[in-house]
Design a protein around this motif. Sequence first.
Motif, short mmCIF file in Angstrom:
data_model
loop_
_atom_site.label_atom_id
_atom_site.label_comp_id
_atom_site.label_asym_id
_atom_site.label_seq_id
_atom_site.Cartn_x
_atom_site.Cartn_y
_atom_site.Cartn_z
N CYS A 1 98.84 25.84 19.39
CA CYS A 1 98.32 27.00 20.08
C CYS A 1 98.65 26.83 21.72
N ARG A 2 98.22 25.67 22.04
CA ARG A 2 98.51 25.43 23.66
C ARG A 2 100.11 25.51 23.91
N LEU A 3 100.81 25.00 22.96
CA LEU A 3 102.46 25.13 23.28
C LEU A 3 102.87 26.52 23.28
N ARG A 4 102.09 27.23 22.23
CA ARG A 4 102.46 28.64 22.08
C ARG A 4 102.34 29.36 23.49
N ASP A 5 100.93 28.99 23.96
CA ASP A 5 100.46 29.68 25.17
C ASP A 5 101.54 29.15 26.35
N ALA A 6 102.15 28.17 26.25
CA ALA A 6 103.08 27.53 27.41
C ALA A 6 104.36 28.40 27.16
N GLY A 7 104.44 29.17 26.21
CA GLY A 7 105.98 29.74 25.72
C GLY A 7 106.81 29.24 25.00
N ILE A 8 106.52 28.08 24.30
CA ILE A 8 107.32 27.39 23.59
C ILE A 8 107.61 28.07 22.09
N SER A 9 108.93 28.13 21.63
CA SER A 9 108.92 28.81 20.36
C SER A 9 108.43 27.86 19.15
N LEU A 10 108.14 28.68 17.99
CA LEU A 10 107.70 27.83 17.05
C LEU A 10 108.68 26.91 16.46
N ASN A 11 109.93 27.46 16.56
CA ASN A 11 110.93 26.47 16.09
C ASN A 11 110.82 25.01 16.66
N LYS A 12 110.81 25.17 17.99
CA LYS A 12 110.79 23.99 18.94
C LYS A 12 109.74 23.22 18.63
N ILE A 13 108.38 23.77 18.45
CA ILE A 13 107.21 23.12 18.32
C ILE A 13 107.40 22.57 16.78
N GLU A 14 107.88 23.03 15.87
CA GLU A 14 108.12 22.57 14.35
C GLU A 14 108.90 21.17 14.61
N LEU A 15 110.07 21.34 15.62
CA LEU A 15 110.93 20.15 15.75
C LEU A 15 109.92 18.83 16.35
N ALA A 16 109.08 19.28 17.24
CA ALA A 16 108.41 18.27 18.15
C ALA A 16 107.31 17.61 16.97
N MET A 17 106.84 18.50 16.11
CA MET A 17 105.84 18.00 15.13
C MET A 17 106.27 16.89 14.21
N LYS A 18 107.72 17.40 13.82
CA LYS A 18 108.31 16.62 12.76
C LYS A 18 108.70 15.53 13.50
N GLN A 19 109.21 15.32 14.73
CA GLN A 19 109.56 14.02 15.42
C GLN A 19 108.23 13.22 15.62
N ILE A 20 107.16 13.71 15.72
CA ILE A 20 105.87 12.87 15.65
C ILE A 20 105.61 12.27 14.41
N ASP A 21 105.43 13.10 13.39
CA ASP A 21 105.37 12.69 12.09
C ASP A 21 106.28 11.53 11.43
N GLU A 22 107.44 12.14 11.79
CA GLU A 22 108.92 10.75 11.19
C GLU A 22 108.38 9.36 11.94
N LYS A 23 108.16 9.55 13.31
CA LYS A 23 107.70 8.21 14.07
C LYS A 23 106.46 7.54 13.70
N GLY A 24 105.53 8.29 12.81
CA GLY A 24 104.57 7.62 12.30
C GLY A 24 103.17 7.63 13.35
N ILE A 25 103.47 8.64 14.46
CA ILE A 25 102.71 8.42 15.71
C ILE A 25 101.40 9.33 15.43
N ALA A 26 100.21 8.68 15.56
CA ALA A 26 99.09 9.65 15.64
C ALA A 26 99.27 10.67 16.56
N LEU A 27 98.95 11.83 16.49
CA LEU A 27 98.97 12.91 17.45
C LEU A 27 98.25 12.68 18.54
N SER A 28 96.88 12.12 18.23
CA SER A 28 95.90 11.87 19.53
C SER A 28 96.46 10.62 20.52
N GLU A 29 97.58 10.00 19.96
CA GLU A 29 97.93 8.98 20.93
C GLU A 29 99.22 9.73 21.63
#
Length: 167
Positions: free
Chosen positions: A69-97
Amino acid sequence: MYNDTPLPGFGAEQGYRGPAVAKMVNISYRKLDHWTTKGLVKASVRGAEGSGTQRLYSYDDIVRLKVVCRLRDAGISLNKIELAMKQIDEKGIALSEVTIAGDSNGNIFAVDNHDQVIDLLMSGQGVFFIAVEPVAGEVRAEVSHLRSETAYPIRAFDLGEDSFEAI
């Protein structure tokens, strides 16, 4: 004997229903449903398993949703948000870190060390940052006011010729 009988609430995860979660992050339930169906966020405690079941979202799911939601509020597209979240998931990094960073070209990055922050700042572009830990703190405070629900395991019962699954 007694050890074979599960006690209600023990060994089952706690989660929060979609309508309450949507209200908490200030989006419509329809948008939450769309983002969950698309895979941008997930209901990891319990997914929709047919008519009459409701998704249950964990604390971590809600943190992720709030970051989206914060990223959408900053004007980031859902596709770019999805790519960033996949990157986080693939790296195995906890989102809070991580800290989510964005540049003036609309790219977003999961930053997890100081060198990456310096590299972004040195690129000469405008950059914004969303530190996830404070967002997690907000969610922690907000979910304390929500009623959680226990996701009991689904078990099949055999009743002769007819069998069904019960929650």
